[in-house]
Design a protein around this motif. Structure first.
Motif, short mmCIF file in Angstrom:
data_model
loop_
_atom_site.label_atom_id
_atom_site.label_comp_id
_atom_site.label_asym_id
_atom_site.label_seq_id
_atom_site.Cartn_x
_atom_site.Cartn_y
_atom_site.Cartn_z
N ALA A 109 -4.63 8.35 4.16
CA ALA A 109 -5.96 8.83 3.78
C ALA A 109 -7.06 7.94 4.36
O ALA A 109 -8.08 8.44 4.85
N CYS A 110 -6.85 6.63 4.33
CA CYS A 110 -7.83 5.70 4.90
C CYS A 110 -7.93 5.88 6.42
O CYS A 110 -9.03 5.87 6.97
N LEU A 111 -6.80 6.10 7.08
CA LEU A 111 -6.82 6.28 8.53
C LEU A 111 -7.50 7.60 8.90
O LEU A 111 -8.26 7.65 9.88
N VAL A 112 -7.27 8.65 8.12
CA VAL A 112 -7.94 9.94 8.36
C VAL A 112 -9.45 9.77 8.23
O VAL A 112 -10.21 10.33 9.01
N VAL A 147 0.85 -1.19 0.00
CA VAL A 147 0.00 0.00 0.00
C VAL A 147 0.89 1.24 0.00
O VAL A 147 1.94 1.27 0.65
N ARG A 148 0.47 2.24 -0.77
CA ARG A 148 1.18 3.52 -0.77
C ARG A 148 0.90 4.22 0.56
O ARG A 148 -0.22 4.21 1.05
N VAL A 149 1.92 4.78 1.15
CA VAL A 149 1.80 5.40 2.48
C VAL A 149 0.74 6.51 2.46
O VAL A 149 -0.07 6.61 3.38
N SER A 150 0.70 7.31 1.41
CA SER A 150 -0.30 8.39 1.35
C SER A 150 -1.72 7.83 1.32
O SER A 150 -2.63 8.40 1.93
N ASP A 151 -1.93 6.70 0.65
CA ASP A 151 -3.25 6.06 0.63
C ASP A 151 -3.59 5.48 2.00
O ASP A 151 -4.74 5.58 2.45
N LEU A 152 -2.62 4.89 2.66
CA LEU A 152 -2.81 4.37 4.01
C LEU A 152 -3.24 5.49 4.95
O LEU A 152 -4.20 5.36 5.71
N PRO A 161 -5.39 15.42 10.36
CA PRO A 161 -4.74 14.67 9.27
C PRO A 161 -3.21 14.78 9.28
O PRO A 161 -2.52 13.80 9.01
N MET A 162 -2.69 15.94 9.60
CA MET A 162 -1.23 16.12 9.62
C MET A 162 -0.61 15.32 10.75
O MET A 162 0.47 14.73 10.59
N GLN A 163 -1.28 15.27 11.90
CA GLN A 163 -0.76 14.50 13.03
C GLN A 163 -0.81 13.00 12.73
O GLN A 163 0.12 12.27 13.05
N ILE A 164 -1.89 12.58 12.10
CA ILE A 164 -2.01 11.17 11.72
C ILE A 164 -0.87 10.79 10.78
O ILE A 164 -0.21 9.77 10.95
N GLU A 165 -0.61 11.63 9.78
CA GLU A 165 0.47 11.35 8.84
C GLU A 165 1.82 11.29 9.56
O GLU A 165 2.61 10.37 9.32
N ARG A 166 2.09 12.24 10.44
CA ARG A 166 3.37 12.24 11.18
C ARG A 166 3.51 10.96 12.00
O ARG A 166 4.57 10.33 12.02
#
Length: 96
Positions: free
Chosen positions: A62-65, A55-60, A72-77
């Motif tokens: 997005a699903c978690l958000v 899975v692409r990290v950006s897609d992962l 969203p920024m904290q989730i990505e970090r």
């Protein structure tokens, strides 16, 4: 140990040689190669499940958000930090 950086454009997948089992409600990963085990909280366990296939990290992220209430920024970090630590310990494979 050198910290491996994982970016949003990377693709990640679980290392098939890592054993996983639920112990007392916690997902525990066992690296036979390293002789070490790692515990994941419920969100970490959810991320692990989502990496069954590449899975692409950006897609992962997005699903978690979409599934969790959070910035969203904290989730990505947090995801990038977790994946970096997993990559350092060879629990996941990363391709850029």
């Amino acid at each position: 140990m050198v910290e491996r950086s994982v970016g949003p454009s990377a693709t990640v997948v679980r290392n098939d040689e890592v054993l996983a089992a639920v112990v007392d409600g916690e997902l525990v990963l066992m690296s036979v190669e390293q002789g070490l085990y790692f515990g994941l909280d419920p969100i970490g366990a959810d991320i692990w499940r989502r990496m069954e296939t590449a899975v692409r990290v950006s897609d992962l992220c997005a699903c978690l958000v979409a599934d969790y209430d959070g910035d969203p920024m904290q989730i990505e970090r947090d995801v990038l930090d977790l994946l970096g630590r997993m990559a350092d310990r060879k629990l996941v494979s990363v391709t850029e």
